[in-house]
Design a protein around this motif. Sequence first.
Motif, short mmCIF file in Angstrom:
data_model
loop_
_atom_site.label_atom_id
_atom_site.label_comp_id
_atom_site.label_asym_id
_atom_site.label_seq_id
_atom_site.Cartn_x
_atom_site.Cartn_y
_atom_site.Cartn_z
N ARG A 1 -28.94 -18.65 10.39
CA ARG A 1 -29.01 -17.55 11.31
C ARG A 1 -30.13 -17.44 12.14
O ARG A 1 -30.31 -17.33 13.17
CB ARG A 1 -28.55 -16.44 10.68
CG ARG A 1 -26.92 -16.16 10.35
CD ARG A 1 -26.78 -14.62 9.99
NE ARG A 1 -27.65 -13.82 9.15
CZ ARG A 1 -28.63 -12.96 9.64
NH1 ARG A 1 -28.61 -12.64 10.87
NH2 ARG A 1 -29.54 -12.28 8.70
N THR A 2 -31.34 -17.70 11.42
CA THR A 2 -32.57 -17.73 12.07
C THR A 2 -32.43 -18.76 13.21
O THR A 2 -33.19 -18.60 14.30
CB THR A 2 -33.79 -17.89 10.96
OG1 THR A 2 -33.73 -16.83 10.15
CG2 THR A 2 -35.02 -17.81 11.59
N CYS A 3 -32.08 -19.86 12.72
CA CYS A 3 -32.04 -21.16 14.03
C CYS A 3 -31.31 -20.50 15.16
O CYS A 3 -31.40 -20.79 16.16
CB CYS A 3 -31.78 -22.37 13.29
SG CYS A 3 -32.80 -23.06 12.05
N ILE A 4 -30.13 -19.89 14.81
CA ILE A 4 -29.13 -19.59 15.73
C ILE A 4 -29.64 -18.48 16.63
O ILE A 4 -29.54 -18.32 17.85
CB ILE A 4 -27.84 -19.28 15.00
CG1 ILE A 4 -26.96 -20.31 14.38
CG2 ILE A 4 -26.98 -18.52 16.08
CD1 ILE A 4 -25.78 -19.99 13.38
N LEU A 5 -30.38 -17.53 16.08
CA LEU A 5 -30.87 -16.59 16.78
C LEU A 5 -32.10 -16.96 17.95
O LEU A 5 -32.18 -16.51 18.85
CB LEU A 5 -31.58 -15.08 15.77
CG LEU A 5 -30.92 -14.61 15.00
CD1 LEU A 5 -31.37 -13.89 14.09
CD2 LEU A 5 -30.31 -13.37 16.14
N LEU A 6 -32.80 -18.01 17.20
CA LEU A 6 -33.91 -18.51 18.12
C LEU A 6 -33.36 -19.37 19.24
O LEU A 6 -33.87 -19.60 20.39
CB LEU A 6 -34.75 -19.37 17.27
CG LEU A 6 -35.80 -18.57 16.34
CD1 LEU A 6 -36.35 -19.50 15.41
CD2 LEU A 6 -36.75 -17.94 16.98
N GLY A 7 -32.31 -20.20 18.95
CA GLY A 7 -31.87 -21.12 20.04
C GLY A 7 -30.47 -20.62 20.92
O GLY A 7 -30.22 -21.59 21.83
N THR A 8 -29.75 -19.54 20.60
CA THR A 8 -28.54 -19.54 21.42
C THR A 8 -28.57 -18.03 21.92
O THR A 8 -29.33 -17.23 21.47
CB THR A 8 -27.42 -19.78 20.54
OG1 THR A 8 -27.28 -18.66 19.45
CG2 THR A 8 -27.36 -21.05 19.86
N SER A 9 -27.80 -17.94 23.00
CA SER A 9 -27.52 -16.93 23.67
C SER A 9 -25.77 -16.67 23.45
O SER A 9 -25.00 -17.55 22.93
CB SER A 9 -27.73 -16.55 24.88
OG SER A 9 -29.07 -16.87 24.91
#
Length: 345
Positions: free
Chosen positions: A259-267
């Motif tokens: 989820r941390t990676c997803i938060l940093l990388g996606t909109s």
Amino acid sequence: HTDWLNMIYPRLNLAHALLSRDGVVFISIDDRELNHLRALANEIFGEENFVATVAVVNNMKGRNDKKHVAACHEYVVIYARAEFKSNGLPLTEEQRAAFKYADEKGFKYALRDLRKRGGPDRREDRPNMFFPIYWDELTGSASLVRRVPSDVEILPMRGDGSEGCWRWGLDKVKKHLDWMHPKRSDRSGRLDVEYRIYLDASIEIEDEEDDEEDAVERTSKPKSVWLGGEFSTDSGKRALKELLPGESFDFPKSIDFLRTCILLGTSDSEIVMDLFAGSGATAQAVMQQNTIDGQSRRFVCVQLPEPLDSADKSQKAAAAICDQLGKPRTIAELTKERLRRAATK
């Protein structure tokens, strides 16, 4: 190394071909292949597109199968296209607590030192950022000119007594004088100036010369070490067992790590692609994050239908689940079943 390179090279090429103009790739890796991965990714994505190597502490007990040092972390290597912009991470409750002041409109803000710290922070480094700020101690107001003889002159002096510099230039300070909060240390008598950082991201400072650390936003910049129980492999195993009882996969990724990676990388509405779906943790993390923030990210998961052997002790539980479902005994079928159960949850 040759076997590993033959396996990873075409997949990274595919990831590069599919990556959007503002896309980012997160590659989880351990010590054994870290250097080879960096060399390979530099060739494919371009060394100029390297973002960071983050150490993820996922086993505080340490892995005692190592000969000399019990490893307690792995890495995530990040590369991005030129147009990528990190979203940052949501503030923790502790970080939100720092916004303990409110202006006349009720907007919450925190205070940060106006004097720049850490190089380049000397007057000769940024001479235009060295100028006096005057403080009326009776009213608490700041000015760029001495209005009355009692006004106190404050200069950006470093801790060793040498001349430093402010974070902001003269024009910017002038524009936001009501955000300046001069102060005198009760202990040392030292004079400093603090400025406001607002919790509300819509209250922005528009200045083309702003560096990233001065940007007003409600998110925080991630650190190069990710530490916490939520990143542990035990957390990943618990999340998997809630959906698929038994030892189905050896090292499922933590949902919160993903989820941390997803938060940093996606909109909103963007696509997350996992070229090594495994247990399906990435897809579950996407669904879970969508539930939390109400966005509509999508996912694509790739997993070869590798056969499961019920005679193998480590694969027995996984094969049994496939038998119960009436599906072929493959990892891909197990991955799909986890996604169905995660979606229902």
